[in-house]
Design a protein around this motif. Structure first.
Motif, PDB file in Angstrom:
ATOM      1  N   ILE A 394      40.966  39.565  45.693  1.00  0.00           N
ATOM      2  CA  ILE A 394      41.536  40.253  44.387  1.00  0.00           C
ATOM      3  C   ILE A 394      41.483  38.973  43.201  1.00  0.00           C
ATOM      4  CG2 ILE A 394      44.108  40.055  44.872  1.00  0.00           C
ATOM      5  CD1 ILE A 394      44.479  42.633  43.391  1.00  0.00           C
ATOM      6  N   GLN A 395      41.214  39.369  41.989  1.00  0.00           N
ATOM      7  CA  GLN A 395      41.252  38.460  40.952  1.00  0.00           C
ATOM      8  C   GLN A 395      42.950  38.193  40.540  1.00  0.00           C
ATOM      9  OE1 GLN A 395      38.147  37.598  38.130  1.00  0.00           O
ATOM     10  NE2 GLN A 395      37.671  39.826  38.325  1.00  0.00           N
ATOM     11  N   ASN A 396      43.109  36.889  40.336  1.00  0.00           N
ATOM     12  CA  ASN A 396      44.456  36.657  39.914  1.00  0.00           C
ATOM     13  C   ASN A 396      44.252  35.412  38.850  1.00  0.00           C
ATOM     14  OD1 ASN A 396      44.237  34.639  41.669  1.00  0.00           O
ATOM     15  ND2 ASN A 396      45.779  35.581  42.978  1.00  0.00           N
ATOM     16  N   PHE A 482      44.499  41.327  37.987  1.00  0.00           N
ATOM     17  CA  PHE A 482      43.884  41.867  36.965  1.00  0.00           C
ATOM     18  C   PHE A 482      42.406  42.347  37.679  1.00  0.00           C
ATOM     19  CE2 PHE A 482      42.421  37.494  36.576  1.00  0.00           C
ATOM     20  CZ  PHE A 482      41.158  37.724  36.383  1.00  0.00           C
ATOM     21  N   THR A 483      41.763  43.227  36.803  1.00  0.00           N
ATOM     22  CA  THR A 483      40.522  43.654  37.406  1.00  0.00           C
ATOM     23  C   THR A 483      39.269  42.899  37.019  1.00  0.00           C
ATOM     24  OG1 THR A 483      40.268  45.156  35.497  1.00  0.00           O
ATOM     25  CG2 THR A 483      41.220  46.169  37.468  1.00  0.00           C
ATOM     26  N   GLU A 484      39.224  42.558  35.622  1.00  0.00           N
ATOM     27  CA  GLU A 484      38.048  41.439  35.048  1.00  0.00           C
ATOM     28  C   GLU A 484      38.501  41.079  34.021  1.00  0.00           C
ATOM     29  OE1 GLU A 484      34.644  44.275  34.347  1.00  0.00           O
ATOM     30  OE2 GLU A 484      35.870  45.758  33.019  1.00  0.00           O
ATOM     31  N   ASN A 490      39.753  38.650  27.309  1.00  0.00           N
ATOM     32  CA  ASN A 490      41.181  39.135  27.861  1.00  0.00           C
ATOM     33  C   ASN A 490      41.010  39.495  29.043  1.00  0.00           C
ATOM     34  OD1 ASN A 490      41.987  38.346  25.249  1.00  0.00           O
ATOM     35  ND2 ASN A 490      42.340  40.513  24.306  1.00  0.00           N
ATOM     36  N   VAL A 491      42.118  39.641  29.809  1.00  0.00           N
ATOM     37  CA  VAL A 491      42.250  40.240  30.889  1.00  0.00           C
ATOM     38  C   VAL A 491      42.419  41.615  30.888  1.00  0.00           C
ATOM     39  CG1 VAL A 491      43.164  38.227  32.215  1.00  0.00           C
ATOM     40  CG2 VAL A 491      44.715  39.575  31.214  1.00  0.00           C
ATOM     41  N   ARG A 492      41.580  42.403  31.730  1.00  0.00           N
ATOM     42  CA  ARG A 492      41.490  43.799  31.813  1.00  0.00           C
ATOM     43  C   ARG A 492      42.798  44.421  32.790  1.00  0.00           C
ATOM     44  NH1 ARG A 492      38.212  46.964  29.220  1.00  0.00           N
ATOM     45  NH2 ARG A 492      36.665  45.471  29.387  1.00  0.00           N
ATOM     46  N   HIS A 493      43.687  45.119  32.201  1.00  0.00           N
ATOM     47  CA  HIS A 493      44.651  45.895  33.544  1.00  0.00           C
ATOM     48  C   HIS A 493      45.472  45.035  34.263  1.00  0.00           C
ATOM     49  CE1 HIS A 493      41.078  48.928  33.679  1.00  0.00           C
ATOM     50  NE2 HIS A 493      42.164  49.377  32.670  1.00  0.00           N
TER      51      HIS A 493
END
Length: 822
Positions: A394-396, A482-484, A490-493
């Motif tokens: 997962i992206q962090n 975050f998702t992307e 910017n970071v999404r979600h």
């Protein structure tokens, strides 16, 4: 190898090991022998007869009949043929002291069809690093291969069983085939040796270390030269143990966590050695998963499942072991920890080759990801290396909290966190995060942020709901999922994960994954151009343990700062392909057909050589990295461009100390500046990266070399006249007699000087660093090196930022000087 190294390591008056190498009758039969060697560390010596000697490998875990087992085998010195029959003890105090037992022996052959060609076939396989053979032993039978690990500089091989009728798919435990009396004899010998040497072993002061770091890549992979571990979601902790007398748990940013985790501390107090371990502390939730929030809320009185996973060893009983191959360190670590019984401390497991399976397990079990490590990699403290890679499920992203918005509706305390990261020496906005908090965390964060309130906005970008933002000092670090990344950066979600008390704000930067395949193949894509890299782990600075790969990383990171000083300049290449301790060489003329087509070259006529020289021109980041890969530790551009080769862009005055103190060099530099100030000429100063200082004057290519040299000579002479007792403008060292040399002769066509921000091939990996005149009396050359410069540049105003803004009128300056004299 000859037997010279074998004989040199042994005192044959004390050991019964064979010295002679009797020649046997020549026939087509070749023998092998495998000896169990219970020395300081148990291993198996795998020996193959070839060219009259026994080619030898030390195999820590011993050979296996399971093709899935890829055993590390370290090639050692050749042994004499007579060693095939050696058993018994090697006395204490001798090289390899311990017990030796012949586990298996017999004949072996190549996999070729003609037995007469066996030695030639085997000799070629050994040279190529792919040695295949068939054993005819009592215990080991069938086909095997010894495969040299690519790019290995310490003779690391893998011993692999071929899948044939003698192979097994069951777990192969070689120690179960050893008689009990042999095992006991080895253990008794080791105990006696340990008891004799233990009074002297733990007297040294334990050095400080920083954790080695991993690079983020996109995809998992399978590779027999790599092992794969679980990536934990906790606090990275270095454990310093001094014979159980004192134990310290230290975070990445140097915080002492010993009192915070007493249960872990008590485990490590059982260890009666001097040791430094690399670990990760986590708290598991009810589902058995790492839970970072639970770790943050942990207190010793709680019943939370806190655990410490140990995965590396850096130091043991007076010896740094960071330069041992990873699998050797793993073996050493396992032997150490197996001596003790712990309540909350565990040895981290790993798999060799099976990265894709390991990543699938990570996803199924909701791990943060996996870590891939090259099995022969050294431990590089504080460094991020291609030898350690991380692949996340997962992206962090770590972020600096720079403010918070007022709450909406029923929420209390605050609405969202305003987040930023470091980029190009300033903070850059990456978005607001308003989810992932429970009531307890909202209150905790609000109380913490309230102590850092400020009216000053720390960024220039427009922020979402900016009218509702309370700014705070950029001191608090958090981590988000975050998702992307959006196109706007910017970071999404984003979802709040937790605070990072173990990190420093200066280290928070955007982390983007790089292509896995290109990394493994030694390729790097920069500005749309692909560069093939080689020997990235080769140590260019052996004493400092700084690798070629780290040099390349430095130049990639600071290409934007360096390129303005190399743009359109012919380059003289000063190459050190084997590091600074081995001879380097200069190269001006490059072969066009040996270069990538995107590398720019120009032909310039050389009067001294009486021919055209094909110079390389460094106009982009890819060319910069290409040069570093060639072994160009430093960058040496001309002072003029190829477009106007007779008109330099700068005048340079080089102040060479010739053994004098830095205080005196500074005094000379300030006198030069004073002379130039009085005639209205702006000048800039940088460290040479060696011992002296360089003073730059921007000419905008208005004057030719003859004029510039004469102007530099005039200024140098005036400075010498002001300080005649310890300066000279005489180039001959015997005429200077230890005086500081004010060198103006660099201002000639074809002469080069180290570019600003260039690394130098000097001890400490020093950097030629632009400084302000105000700080000149507060610095020393060693302050600026390949590791300190990235930190120094994060919040630094460039003292050379206006270098090209003011064209110098040097003719007018000379007239001003004439008026001053009159």
């Amino acid at each position: 190898m000859s037997l010279e190294k074998y004989n040199k390591k042994r005192d044959f008056k004390q050991t019964s090991e064979p010295k002679s190498n009797k020649q046997r009758a020549k026939d087509n039969r070749l023998i092998f022998v495998i000896q169990r060697h219970h020395a300081s560390h148990l291993h198996y010596d795998f020996r193959l007869e070839l060219d009259g000697v026994l080619k030898s490998w030390a195999v820590p875990k011993g050979p296996s009949l399971n093709p899935k087992d890829k055993r590390l085998a370290m090639m050692v010195e050749d042994h004499p043929f007579d060693y095939k029959d050696f058993e018994g003890e090697i006395p204490k105090g001798n090289y390899g002291a311990g017990t030796v037992y012949i586990f298996d022996k017999g004949e072996y052959q190549s996999l070729g069809k003609n037995r007469a060609d066996d030695e030639a076939t085997l000799r070629k396989g050994l040279k190529d690093g792919n040695l295949k053979f068939k054993l005819k032993g009592e215990k080991l039978k069938g086909e095997f291969a010894l495969v040299k690990i690519k790019n290995s500089e310490d003779n690391s091989w893998l011993l692999i069983k071929h899948d044939d009728e003698f192979a097994t798919n069951r777990k192969f435990e070689i120690e179960k085939l050893i008689p009990n009396e042999i095992i006991k004899a080895g253990e008794d010998f080791k105990k006696e040796t340990k008891s004799e040497t233990s009074p002297q072993k733990n007297t040294k002061t334990i050095p400080q270390f920083s954790p080695m770091l991993a690079k983020l890549v996109k995809q998992p992979f399978n590779n027999e030269e790599w092992l794969f571990e679980r990536k934990f979601d906790g606090y990275r902790i270095l454990v310093y143990i001094n014979n159980s007398n004192s134990v310290k748990l230290e975070s990445r940013n140097g915080k002492d966590y010993s009192e915070k985790y007493p249960a872990i501390l008590q485990d490590f107090k059982k260890i009666k050695e001097q040791v430094v371990l690399d670990t990760e502390i986590v708290v598991l939730n009810k589902q058995g998963q790492d839970d970072f929030q639970l770790l943050q809320d942990y207190n010793p009185s709680s019943k939370k499942d806190i655990r410490c996973f140990v995965f590396d060893i850096l130091y043991l009983n007076g010896h740094e072991v960071v330069d041992l191959p990873l699998l050797k360190r793993k073996s050493l670590l396992e032997k150490l920890l197996n001596q003790y019984s712990f309540d909350r401390t565990y040895l981290t497991g790993y798999d060799v080759d099976k990265g894709e399976d390991c990543f699938q397990i990570a996803k199924e079990n909701k791990w943060e990801g996996i870590i891939a490590k090259k099995i022969d990699s050294e431990y590089l403290p504080g460094r991020r290396s291609d030898s350690w890679l991380k692949i996340k499920t997962i992206q962090n992203q770590e972020a600096i909290i720079i403010g918070y918005t007022t709450p909406l509706k029923s929420r209390q305390y605050f609405g969202a966190l305003v987040l930023a990261i470091n980029k190009n020496n300033k903070l850059e906005y990456i978005g607001n995060c308003g989810s992932g908090f429970d009531e307890k965390m909202l209150k905790k964060l609000y109380n913490l942020m309230s102590t850092y309130k400020t009216d000053k906005k720390p960024i220039t970008e427009k922020v979402h709901r900016e009218k509702d933002v309370q700014w705070i000092e950029p001191e608090i670090i958090c981590e988000i999922h975050f998702t992307e990344w959006t196109k706007g950066g910017n970071v999404r979600h984003p979802v709040f994960k937790g605070l990072r008390e173990d990190k420093s704000p200066k280290d928070v930067e955007k982390e983007m994954p790089i292509d896995t395949e290109e990394t493994l193949e030694g390729k790097k894509k920069v500005g749309g151009k692909t560069i093939s890299l080689s020997n990235l782990n080769k140590l260019y600075w052996p004493k400092e343990r700084i690798s070629k790969g780290q040099l390349i990383d430095y130049y990639e990171q600071f290409a934007d700062l360096i390129l303005p000083y190399t743009l359109d300049k012919p380059m003289s290449l000063n190459r050190f392909p084997n590091g600074i301790e081995k001879p380097g060489f200069y190269q001006k003329n490059v072969e066009r057909d040996q270069l990538p087509n995107w590398i720019k070259t120009v032909e310039i006529y050389s009067e001294s050589a009486e021919k055209n020289i094909n110079y390389l021109v460094c106009n982009n980041a890819a060319s910069l990295i290409f040069l570093a890969n060639l072994g160009c530790i430093e960058l040496n551009p001309w002072l003029s461009s190829y477009k106007k080769p007779e008109f330099p862009e700068y005048i340079v005055i080089d102040i060479d100390p010739d053994g004098n103190s830095f205080d005196k060099i500074t005094q000379v530099a300030l006198v030069v500046k004073d002379i130039l100030d009085r005639i209205g000429v702006s000048c800039y100063v940088k460290t040479s990266g060696s011992t002296g200082l360089h003073i730059y004057i921007y000419t905008a290519q208005k004057y030719d070399y003859d004029f510039c040299k004469q102007f530099a000579e005039f200024i140098a002479t005036k400075a010498h006249e002001a300080l005649p007792e310890f300066t000279s403008v005489n180039r001959r060292t015997d005429a200077r007699k230890g005086k500081i040399y004010i060198d103006f002769l660099q201002n000639r066509r074809g002469q080069t000087i180290a570019a600003p921000y260039s690394v130098r091939p000097k001890p400490g990996a020093t950097v030629s660093f632009p400084v302000s005149w105000d700080e000149l009396d507060q610095i020393k050359i060693s302050d600026f090196n390949i590791f300190s410069v990235p930190h120094l540049l994060k919040n630094r105003v460039d003292p050379w930022s206006d270098l090209r803004k003011h064209k110098q009128d040097l003719e007018k300056a000379l007239k001003v000087f004439a008026k001053l004299r009159s």
